[in-house]
Design an enzyme around this catalytic site. Structure first.
Site, PDB file in Angstrom:
ATOM      1  N   HIS A 225       0.838  -1.205   0.000  1.00 50.82           N
ATOM      2  CA  HIS A 225       0.000   0.000   0.000  1.00 50.82           C
ATOM      3  C   HIS A 225       0.870   1.249   0.000  1.00 50.82           C
ATOM      4  O   HIS A 225       1.958   1.254   0.579  1.00 50.82           O
ATOM      5  CB  HIS A 225      -0.893   0.036   1.247  1.00 50.82           C
ATOM      6  CG  HIS A 225      -1.718  -1.192   1.417  1.00 50.82           C
ATOM      7  ND1 HIS A 225      -2.680  -1.571   0.518  1.00 50.82           N
ATOM      8  CD2 HIS A 225      -1.712  -2.131   2.382  1.00 50.82           C
ATOM      9  CE1 HIS A 225      -3.237  -2.702   0.940  1.00 50.82           C
ATOM     10  NE2 HIS A 225      -2.666  -3.064   2.061  1.00 50.82           N
TER      11      HIS A 225
ATOM     12  N   GLU B 196      -1.956  -0.609   8.128  1.00 53.88           N
ATOM     13  CA  GLU B 196      -2.917  -1.584   8.639  1.00 53.88           C
ATOM     14  C   GLU B 196      -2.250  -2.473   9.663  1.00 53.88           C
ATOM     15  O   GLU B 196      -1.011  -2.532   9.744  1.00 53.88           O
ATOM     16  CB  GLU B 196      -3.486  -2.430   7.494  1.00 53.88           C
ATOM     17  CG  GLU B 196      -2.475  -3.360   6.852  1.00 53.88           C
ATOM     18  CD  GLU B 196      -3.021  -4.029   5.580  1.00 53.88           C
ATOM     19  OE1 GLU B 196      -3.608  -3.331   4.743  1.00 53.88           O
ATOM     20  OE2 GLU B 196      -2.840  -5.247   5.446  1.00 53.88           O
TER      21      GLU B 196
ATOM     22  N   HIS C 235       3.218  -7.563   1.577  1.00 60.23           N
ATOM     23  CA  HIS C 235       2.537  -8.475   2.504  1.00 60.23           C
ATOM     24  C   HIS C 235       1.500  -9.320   1.776  1.00 60.23           C
ATOM     25  O   HIS C 235       1.001  -8.936   0.731  1.00 60.23           O
ATOM     26  CB  HIS C 235       1.885  -7.705   3.649  1.00 60.23           C
ATOM     27  CG  HIS C 235       0.840  -6.718   3.220  1.00 60.23           C
ATOM     28  ND1 HIS C 235       1.171  -5.499   2.687  1.00 60.23           N
ATOM     29  CD2 HIS C 235      -0.511  -6.770   3.236  1.00 60.23           C
ATOM     30  CE1 HIS C 235       0.058  -4.838   2.411  1.00 60.23           C
ATOM     31  NE2 HIS C 235      -0.989  -5.594   2.723  1.00 60.23           N
TER      32      HIS C 235
ATOM     33  N   ARG D 294      -1.041  -4.527  -6.422  1.00 60.19           N
ATOM     34  CA  ARG D 294      -0.786  -5.953  -6.499  1.00 60.19           C
ATOM     35  C   ARG D 294       0.536  -6.180  -7.216  1.00 60.19           C
ATOM     36  O   ARG D 294       0.719  -5.755  -8.352  1.00 60.19           O
ATOM     37  CB  ARG D 294      -1.951  -6.598  -7.267  1.00 60.19           C
ATOM     38  CG  ARG D 294      -2.150  -8.044  -6.990  1.00 60.19           C
ATOM     39  CD  ARG D 294      -3.420  -8.577  -7.668  1.00 60.19           C
ATOM     40  NE  ARG D 294      -4.643  -8.183  -6.984  1.00 60.19           N
ATOM     41  CZ  ARG D 294      -5.711  -7.659  -7.600  1.00 60.19           C
ATOM     42  NH1 ARG D 294      -5.718  -7.440  -8.890  1.00 60.19           N
ATOM     43  NH2 ARG D 294      -6.775  -7.340  -6.903  1.00 60.19           N
TER      44      ARG D 294
HETATM   45 ZN    ZN Z   1      -2.988  -4.858   2.981  1.00 56.40          ZN
END
Ligand code: ZN
Length: 318
Positions: free
Chosen positions: A99, A117, A174, A194
């Site tokens: 991200h 996150e 991740h 991605r």
């Molecule tokens: Zn994530």
């Protein structure tokens, strides 16, 4: 003392999703590949509604806009609801992703928030692993590994178990692997780049990759595993029963764990407090609560009386 705001989750079917959100959590899921329960969300891609009471049927984004006092005016003028809480059921591996931070997302993603996150592992099979970070030592090696598909060398797998906690800063590669269930607390953002999708097809086509954006935002070298994970044993050592126990405080959120065994009190002094019941059942101020319930204790709520046997994850804005 305000009213407890129980929320109706929004569900997302995903190619990697399963059915545990139905069979284990008891939600009415839309498909046998339901990957995500957006439990507390005011995001346009999944805006939760209030379950009952005075604000029944109102969206969380609407409530945030029209009743800022419920949230201690935490957003300031025109701000968006800051957090998003999800339960994720990964039946198979999620794509390897990363991200952006706020600055990159603001510039390249129409003013969106970036995404920090964190994950509390709700369940994981014996020998489970996640992808956290990567093994490239510098930018040149990162480019070589990604552009030439050297995935085995690139991705860093780490063992995880139920009760582990993982903080994922923007720029961290991740991926959740199959069999793992997590509760995710994150910035209110849906921007994901991605990097690699295991060559899978969705509706006969590979899902879009975001190689250039990924190369822009991936942190090199990656943070150490020790800096990213707090193990379950370490947390259990720190936790005191019948109290809110802090797990993490970062720029965007604070997250707590609370286990209620019999009877407990909780003093709600935050701008607002998001609570997810992840195990057990009981009552809050005489109102029944059980695993899978998600609610917000509004600003000025004060003291809550809890009874029963409950495990909960709570969060608030920072
Ligand atoms: Zn994530």
């Amino acid at each position: 003392m305000g009213e407890i705001l129980f929320l109706n989750p929004v569900f997302k079917s995903m190619i990697w999703g399963g059915n545990k959100l139905g069979t284990k959590w008891g939600y009415a899921i839309p498909s046998q590949t339901t990957g995500e329960c957006w439990a507390v969300s005011a995001h346009p891609n999944g805006d939760c509604t209030v379950r009952d009471g005075r604000f029944a049927g109102k969206t969380l984004s609407g409530l945030w806009a029209d009743e800022p006092g419920l949230f201690g005016n935490a957003g300031g003028a025109g701000g968006r609801f800051p957090l998003l809480v999800k339960i994720i059921d990964a039946k198979s591996d999620l794509s390897i992703q990363v991200h952006p931070d706020d600055a990159y997302a603001a510039e390249h993603e129409n003013g969106s928030f970036g995404k920090t996150e964190c994950w509390y592992i709700l369940d994981a099979p014996e020998g489970a692993e996640l992808v956290i970070g990567h093994n490239a030592k510098d930018k040149a090696e990162l480019e070589d590994m990604i552009r030439n598909g050297k995935w085995d060398a690139f991705i860093r797998k780490v063992p995880v178990k139920k009760g582990d906690f993982i903080q994922i800063e923007p720029g961290t590669v991740h991926a959740i692997k199959g069999g793992i269930e997590i509760l995710e607390t994150q910035q209110n953002s849906d921007i994901t780049y991605r990097v690699y999708d295991y060559g899978r097809l969705s509706d006969g086509k590979p899902r879009q990759l975001h190689i250039e954006q990924s190369l822009d935002v991936i942190t090199v070298p990656a943070k150490s595993v020790e800096e990213s994970i707090i193990g379950a044993q370490e947390l259990e050592r720190r936790f005191v029963k019948n109290m809110l126990n802090p797990i993490i405080s970062c720029k965007y959120y604070r997250v707590w764990h609370m286990e209620v065994d019999g009877q407990a009190q909780l003093e709600q002094n935050e701008p607002f407090l998001i609570v997810s019941v992840i195990e057990g059942s009981g009552q809050i101020n005489g109102c029944p609560i059980k695993m899978g319930d998600h609610f917000i204790l509004p600003n000025g709520f004060g003291k809550a009386e809890l009874t029963g046997n409950l495990r909960m994850i709570a969060s608030s804005t920072n």
